[in-house]
Write an enzyme that holds these catalytic residues in place. Structure first.
Site, mmCIF file in Angstrom:
data_model
loop_
_atom_site.group_PDB
_atom_site.id
_atom_site.type_symbol
_atom_site.label_atom_id
_atom_site.label_comp_id
_atom_site.label_asym_id
_atom_site.label_seq_id
_atom_site.Cartn_x
_atom_site.Cartn_y
_atom_site.Cartn_z
ATOM 1 N NE ARG A 192 30.845 37.038 14.595
ATOM 2 C CZ ARG A 192 30.360 38.146 14.050
ATOM 3 N NH1 ARG A 192 30.139 38.194 12.762
ATOM 4 N NH2 ARG A 192 30.077 39.185 14.801
ATOM 5 N NE ARG B 184 27.656 49.014 10.828
ATOM 6 C CZ ARG B 184 28.226 47.828 10.650
ATOM 7 N NH1 ARG B 184 28.926 47.570 9.576
ATOM 8 N NH2 ARG B 184 28.070 46.907 11.551
ATOM 9 C CE LYS C 257 26.671 43.297 7.924
ATOM 10 N NZ LYS C 257 26.065 42.838 9.205
ATOM 11 N NE ARG D 23 28.089 44.150 16.910
ATOM 12 C CZ ARG D 23 28.539 42.891 16.868
ATOM 13 N NH1 ARG D 23 28.961 42.306 17.963
ATOM 14 N NH2 ARG D 23 28.574 42.251 15.720
ATOM 15 N NE ARG E 143 33.416 41.164 15.147
ATOM 16 C CZ ARG E 143 32.501 41.531 14.258
ATOM 17 N NH1 ARG E 143 32.450 40.935 13.083
ATOM 18 N NH2 ARG E 143 31.657 42.489 14.517
HETATM 19 P P1 AP5 Z 1 28.413 36.643 9.994
HETATM 20 O O1 AP5 Z 1 28.415 36.259 8.567
HETATM 21 O O2 AP5 Z 1 29.711 36.800 10.677
HETATM 22 O O3 AP5 Z 1 27.442 37.906 10.212
HETATM 23 P P2 AP5 Z 1 27.653 39.443 9.828
HETATM 24 O O4 AP5 Z 1 26.363 39.918 9.257
HETATM 25 O O5 AP5 Z 1 28.885 39.616 9.038
HETATM 26 O O6 AP5 Z 1 27.772 40.018 11.295
HETATM 27 P P3 AP5 Z 1 28.802 41.073 11.899
HETATM 28 O O7 AP5 Z 1 28.713 40.910 13.390
HETATM 29 O O8 AP5 Z 1 30.148 40.947 11.269
HETATM 30 O O9 AP5 Z 1 28.145 42.374 11.494
HETATM 31 P P4 AP5 Z 1 28.423 43.732 12.096
HETATM 32 O O10 AP5 Z 1 27.728 44.554 11.128
HETATM 33 O O11 AP5 Z 1 28.014 43.886 13.514
HETATM 34 O O12 AP5 Z 1 30.019 43.785 12.206
HETATM 35 P P5 AP5 Z 1 31.098 44.519 11.332
HETATM 36 O O13 AP5 Z 1 32.341 43.744 11.411
HETATM 37 O O14 AP5 Z 1 30.557 44.882 10.022
HETATM 38 O O15 AP5 Z 1 27.549 35.525 10.782
HETATM 39 C C1 AP5 Z 1 27.416 35.559 12.188
HETATM 40 C C2 AP5 Z 1 27.467 34.125 12.766
HETATM 41 O O16 AP5 Z 1 26.323 33.420 12.343
HETATM 42 C C3 AP5 Z 1 28.674 33.302 12.299
HETATM 43 O O17 AP5 Z 1 29.099 32.492 13.367
HETATM 44 C C4 AP5 Z 1 28.119 32.425 11.165
HETATM 45 O O18 AP5 Z 1 28.802 31.180 11.060
HETATM 46 C C5 AP5 Z 1 26.668 32.261 11.580
HETATM 47 N N1 AP5 Z 1 25.747 32.231 10.440
HETATM 48 C C6 AP5 Z 1 25.793 33.015 9.320
HETATM 49 N N2 AP5 Z 1 24.755 32.725 8.499
HETATM 50 C C7 AP5 Z 1 24.041 31.739 9.138
HETATM 51 C C8 AP5 Z 1 22.845 31.020 8.801
HETATM 52 N N3 AP5 Z 1 22.180 31.250 7.648
HETATM 53 N N4 AP5 Z 1 22.391 30.095 9.687
HETATM 54 C C9 AP5 Z 1 23.053 29.861 10.848
HETATM 55 N N5 AP5 Z 1 24.194 30.502 11.222
HETATM 56 C C10 AP5 Z 1 24.675 31.437 10.376
HETATM 57 O O19 AP5 Z 1 31.288 45.885 12.160
HETATM 58 C C11 AP5 Z 1 31.844 45.867 13.456
HETATM 59 C C12 AP5 Z 1 31.924 47.289 13.993
HETATM 60 O O20 AP5 Z 1 32.782 48.064 13.146
HETATM 61 C C13 AP5 Z 1 30.606 48.053 14.038
HETATM 62 O O21 AP5 Z 1 29.877 47.801 15.221
HETATM 63 C C14 AP5 Z 1 31.129 49.499 13.972
HETATM 64 O O22 AP5 Z 1 31.633 49.915 15.224
HETATM 65 C C15 AP5 Z 1 32.304 49.403 13.014
HETATM 66 N N6 AP5 Z 1 31.921 49.653 11.611
HETATM 67 C C16 AP5 Z 1 32.021 48.766 10.575
HETATM 68 N N7 AP5 Z 1 31.585 49.323 9.439
HETATM 69 C C17 AP5 Z 1 31.181 50.578 9.745
HETATM 70 C C18 AP5 Z 1 30.603 51.635 8.992
HETATM 71 N N8 AP5 Z 1 30.336 51.497 7.676
HETATM 72 N N9 AP5 Z 1 30.304 52.779 9.640
HETATM 73 C C19 AP5 Z 1 30.570 52.957 10.957
HETATM 74 N N10 AP5 Z 1 31.110 51.980 11.729
HETATM 75 C C20 AP5 Z 1 31.409 50.796 11.135
HETATM 76 MG MG MG Z 2 30.740 40.616 9.368
#
Ligand code: AP5
Ligand code: MG
Ligand code: ZN
Length: 233
Positions: free
Chosen positions: A127, A88, A13, A172, A161
């Site tokens: 990552r 979410r 994402k 997660r 992270r």
């Molecule tokens: P990346 O693009 O970083 O993936 P992502 O989908 O953004 O993954 P996240 O881990 O950021 O998602 P998340 O939902 O767990 O975390 P968030 O920060 O939102 O890609 C991942 C890796 O793969 C990278 O190294 C990239 O280079 C590689 N990659 C990407 N595409 C690729 C491809 N096509 N092929 C190969 N490699 C690839 O949330 C973190 C925490 O915050 C949550 O756990 C929760 O506690 C809290 N939180 C955030 N939002 C909310 C909400 N709305 N409600 C409640 N809690 C929340």
């Molecule tokens: Mg992300």
């Protein structure tokens, strides 16, 4: 254009949101990034959120809804935004509907990025990001062209992270399947859902999402032309 990027942790994402928003002049709205910034700033809300995030659990609906509502009010969001990691839960989705209605905005599409569980874990565990400019990298899938040097800003300072480890990944993923995956049905029923294969290379996934958004944009424009045609024609 206002869109949601929906997908499990590690689906890509953030990677795709950065690319799309630079190509299409939109703003990336990542609740994860906003919560991490809030924790770094030392605010109590951020510190409380970090305790949950480090365990892989979701932060409360009230906190993230408030953060997003304030952010959407900023002038730069008028040109369009890509929500990354929000909503979410079904409660957050319902709050978003009300919020957009009140702000006279609407959603153009919800792009679900579908990736296998094994791949998601591999993506998360490998990552790392540039500590200076935030560019995302991966130990195997996206390494810097010159080892140890960021491709974008040239700085040699990378970070990982706190929640990117094998223990937290399971929590997660479980949170995603229990609380977030029902949104797929929610947006399908609203006629907003488009699903793309997230298993290709980063470039391939960008292309798939761009194609989908071009279609959504094209059909929105032809609908509004049709409406104007029926009014004025
Ligand atoms: P990346 O693009 O970083 O993936 P992502 O989908 O953004 O993954 P996240 O881990 O950021 O998602 P998340 O939902 O767990 O975390 P968030 O920060 O939102 O890609 C991942 C890796 O793969 C990278 O190294 C990239 O280079 C590689 N990659 C990407 N595409 C690729 C491809 N096509 N092929 C190969 N490699 C690839 O949330 C973190 C925490 O915050 C949550 O756990 C929760 O506690 C809290 N939180 C955030 N939002 C909310 C909400 N709305 N409600 C409640 N809690 C929340
Ligand atoms: Mg992300
Ligand atoms: Zn950098």
């Amino acid at each position: 254009m206002n869109i949601i990027l929906l997908g499990a942790p590690g689906a890509g994402k953030g990677t795709q949101a950065k690319r799309l928003t630079s190509e299409r002049d939109m703003v990336q709205l990542s609740t994860g990034d906003m919560l991490r910034q809030s924790a770094e700033s030392g605010s109590q809300i951020g510190i409380d959120a970090k305790a949950l995030m480090d365990k892989g659990e979701l932060v409360s609906d009230a906190v993230v809804v408030d953060i997003i509502s304030r952010r959407i009010d900023q002038p730069d969001c008028a040109k369009g935004f890509a929500l990354d990691g929000f909503p979410r839960t079904l409660e957050q989705a319902a709050a978003l509907d009300v919020m957009l209605d009140e702000k006279n905005k609407s959603l153009d599409a919800v792009v679900e990025m579908r990736v296998d569980d094994v791949e998601m874990v591999a993506r998360i565990v490998g990552r790392f990001t540039c500590a200076n400019c935030g560019e995302g990298y991966h130990d195997r899938f996206k390494t810097p062209a010159v080892e140890g040097v960021c491709d974008v800003c040239g700085v040699s300072d990378f970070q990982r992270r706190a929640d990117d480890n094998a223990n937290t990944v399971t929590t997660r993923l479980m949170a995603y399947y229990k609380k977030t995956s029902p949104l797929i049905g929610y947006y399908f029923a609203k006629g907003k859902l488009v699903t793309v294969d997230g298993m290709g290379t980063i470039d391939e996934v960008t292309k798939s999402i761009s194609n989908v958004l071009d279609q959504v944009d094209g059909s929105a424009k032809s609908q509004s032309r049709g409406l104007l045609g029926s009014i004025f024609g």
